[in-house]
Design a protein around this motif. Structure first.
Motif, short mmCIF file in Angstrom:
data_model
loop_
_atom_site.label_atom_id
_atom_site.label_comp_id
_atom_site.label_asym_id
_atom_site.label_seq_id
_atom_site.Cartn_x
_atom_site.Cartn_y
_atom_site.Cartn_z
N MET A 58 1.13 4.15 -2.97
CA MET A 58 0.96 5.60 -2.74
C MET A 58 2.19 6.38 -3.18
N SER A 59 3.37 5.92 -2.72
CA SER A 59 4.58 6.69 -3.03
C SER A 59 4.96 6.54 -4.48
N SER A 115 -9.79 5.70 8.45
CA SER A 115 -8.55 5.01 8.12
C SER A 115 -7.97 4.40 9.39
N THR A 152 3.01 8.98 -6.34
CA THR A 152 3.53 10.32 -6.09
C THR A 152 4.78 10.59 -6.89
N LEU A 194 0.84 -1.21 0.00
CA LEU A 194 0.00 0.00 0.00
C LEU A 194 0.87 1.25 0.00
N VAL A 198 0.48 14.20 -0.04
CA VAL A 198 -0.08 12.85 -0.11
C VAL A 198 -0.16 12.22 1.28
N PHE A 199 0.91 12.39 2.09
CA PHE A 199 0.92 11.74 3.40
C PHE A 199 0.14 12.53 4.45
N THR A 240 -3.19 11.02 5.90
CA THR A 240 -3.22 10.11 7.03
C THR A 240 -2.50 10.67 8.24
#
Lengths: 247, 227
Positions: free
Chosen positions: A75-76, B66, A79, A71, B181-182, B185
Motif C-alpha cells: 500500500m505505502s 476489512s 502511494t 500488505l 490511502v490510509f 481503513t
C-alpha cells in the motif's frame, strides 16, 4: 502466536541471543547503507535464507508471519510511487514520475531487508532471552519489569479473552453487528476488571514471598557464546561488506 | 497504524526516537511516584501492558469487511492516565514488533510517538474538555476514543509525509496522499473503536467494581466511570 512457536522450536534455539542479535543488527545496518534497491533485496534474500535453511523455520509459516507487513509495504509503496499534482484545468491528477518510482524502489528494498532482519531475530529468539539480553545491556530496570510482567500476563489474558469469546459465541453473541459490539464491549470490560484483580493478587503473592523489588530470574547459560559471537560477527561483517563493496 | 521495519530513513528513525524518549522517561517517573504512594499498584502497569497487547489483538466487528483491531489508546488513556500510556505503549509496540512482526525496531520511536504519546494525550485532553463542557459521559468517551485514533493516524501520515515529501507537490501533496490511502481503513476503525469504548465504559460503570473503588485508580477519571 506463530512467531513464538518458531522462537522456541527452531534449530538455533540454543545459540546465544547476543550472537543472533548482533547478526540481525548487522543485517539492518547493511540494508540501510546499501546503495541500490537491488543490493538491499539481495541482503534481504540472504537473511531470509539464513532463517529458513539455517534455523529451519518452515517457509509457509515465514510467509504467514510476513504477510501483514508486506500488505502495508504494497500500500505505502504504491502511494510513494504515485505523485499527486494539481493542474489549473483538470484539478488533482495522479501521475507516475521517475523520481517517485526510484524512491519507492529504494524504500521497498530497505523495508524488505529490515523486515527479514527483524524476522530472523524474532523467529529464532524467545522473548525471555531477549529480555535477559536487554538486562545485560543495562536497559532501565523499571522498563524491564514492565516487559517481564507483560510477557507473563499476556497469555493469561489471551486465554481468558478466548474463553469468554467461546462462551459468547455459543450463545450467538456475535450473530449480528450490533450484538457483536455489545458482546465485545462486555468482553473487554470483564478483562479490564481483571487488570486490577490480577495485579493486586500478584502484588500480594510477591509480598508473601518477601519480594518488593525487581523480578529476578535465573538466566539461561550459553556455553558456546564466545565462538557463536565470533561467527555472528564475521557473518554480519560480511553482510555489511557486501553492502559497501557492491556498486 | 504501524509503520513497518526499515520504512523510514535512518535520520528520521533517530529523530523520532529522541522525540519519544523524554515522554517515556516522564511516564516511568510518574508511575514510580504513584507506586510509592500506593504500593499495591506496583504490578498495575505491567499487567496493563499485557491487557493493552491482548486488546489490540482482538478482532473488531467490521462493517466494511476489512479486518480491524482496536488500538486501546483511548480506553488506556481514560483508565490509566496519558502519562502512564507512554511506557505501556512503548513495551506493547516492542512486543508487537517481536511477537507479531507489526511495526519494527527501527521505526519504534516513530510508532511510540504517534500511538503511545499523541493518541493518549489527545484522548485524555478531549475527554477533559468535553466533560468540562458538561456533555454526557458517553459523548466524552466516544469523542476521546475516536478523535484519539484519528489523530494517531494523522500523526502517522505526517511522519510518512515528512520522510517522503512528494517530488512534485512537496509535503502537503504527500500528506494528502498518505492520509487518503490510509483513511479507507483508519476512519471506520476510529468510529468502531469509539462505539466499543463507550460500551466498555458503560459496562464498567454498571459492574461498579469494588476493586476500582478501593484502589482509587487513575485519580478522578475513574470516579467518573462509576458515576
Amino acid at each position: 502466536m506463530l512467531i513464538e512457536q518458531s522462537a522456541y522450536s527452531n534449530r538455533w534455539r540454543q545459540v546465544s541471543p547476543a550472537a543472533k542479535g548482533l547478526f540481525a543488527l548487522c543485517g539492518m545496518v547493511a540494508v540501510f547503507i546499501a546503495k541500490t534497491p537491488g543490493i538491499a533485496c539481495g541482503i534481504a534474500l540472504l537473511l531470509c535464507l539464513t532463517t529458513l535453511v539455517g534455523a529451519g523455520v518452515p517457509s509457509v509459516r515465514y510467509l504467514r508471519v510476513a504477510a501483514p507487513a508486506l500488505l502495508f509495504l504494497a500500500m505505502s509503496g504504491a502511494t510513494l510511487a504515485a505523485s499527486l499534482q494539481s493542474g489549473p484545468v483538470s484539478g488533482m491528477t495522479v501521475q507516475l514520475v521517475p523520481a517517485g518510482l526510484a524512491r519507492a524502489a529504494q524504500v521497498c528494498g530497505r523495508s524488505l531487508g529490515g523486515l527479514t532482519a527483524l524476522l530472523f531475530l524474532a523467529l529464532t529468539t524467545p522473548l525471555t532471552d531477549l529480555i535477559a539480553l536487554l538486562r545485560r545491556l543495562k536497559m532501565p530496570e523499571a522498563l524491564l519489569d514492565i516487559m517481564v510482567l507483560c510477557y507473563r500476563m499476556l497469555f493469561v489474558f489471551a486465554e481468558s479473552a478466548h474463553a469468554i469469546r467461546v462462551a459468547q459465541t455459543a450463545r450467538l453473541g456475535y450473530g449480528s453487528i450490533s450484538r457483536s459490539f455489545r458482546s465485545l464491549g462486555a468482553l473487554v470490560a470483564a478483562i479490564t476488571l481483571q487488570v486490577w484483580q490480577r495485579s493486586l493478587a500478584l502484588h500480594q503473592a510477591a509480598l508473601a514471598r518477601n519480594n518488593d523489588g525487581p523480578f529476578r530470574f535465573l538466566e539461561p547459560s550459553f556455553p558456546a557464546a564466545g565462538r557463536q559471537l565470533a561467527v555472528a560477527c564475521s557473518a554480519g561483517a560480511g553482510l555489511i561488506a557486501l553492502a559497501v563493496v557492491l556498486p | 497504524m504501524h509503520i513497518m521495519e526499515g520504512f523510514l530513513p535512518a535520520k528520521h528513525c533517530i529523530a523520532w526516537g529522541i522525540a519519544s524518549a523524554p515522554f517515556v522517561a516522564y511516564g516511568l517517573r510518574t508511575v514510580t511516584k504513584r507506586v510509592r504512594e500506593y504500593p499495591e499498584q506496583r504490578m498495575l502497569i505491567g499487567v496493563a501492558a499485557a491487557f493493552t497487547f491482548v486488546l489490540s489483538a482482538l478482532k473488531m466487528p467490521s462493517v466494511t469487511g476489512s479486518c480491524s483491531h482496536p488500538t486501546g489508546t483511548g480506553l488506556g488513556a481514560i483508565l490509566f492516565g496519558p502519562a502512564a500510556m507512554a511506557p505501556i505503549g512503548a513495551v506493547v509496540l516492542l512486543f508487537q514488533a517481536i511477537l507479531l512482526a507489526h511495526g519494527g525496531l527501527t521505526t519504534l520511536g516513530a510508532n511510540i510517538f504517534s500511538m503511545a504519546i499523541v493518541g493518549p494525550f489527545a484522548a485524555a485532553a478531549i475527554y477533559r474538555l468535553v466533560r468540562a463542557a458538561r456533555l454526557p459521559f458517553g459523548v466524552a468517551v466516544f469523542l476521546a476514543a475516536t478523535l484519539g485514533d484519528l489523530l494517531t493516524y494523522v500523526t502517522t501520515s505526517v511522519q510518512l509525509a515528512l520522510a517522503f515529501p512528494d517530488p512534485v507537490g512537496g509535503f502537503w501533496a504527500s500528506f494528502t496522499k498518505f492520509a487518503t490511502v490510509f483513511a479507507v481503513t483508519q476512519v471506520p476503525l476510529a468510529i468502531s473503536e469509539g462505539f466499543l469504548t463507550v460500551i466498555v465504559c458503560n459496562a464498567l460503570a454498571r459492574l461498579n467494581p469494588r476493586e476500582l473503588q478501593e484502589m482509587r485508580v487513575a485519580t478522578g477519571s475513574e470516579q467518573e466511570v462509576q458515576a
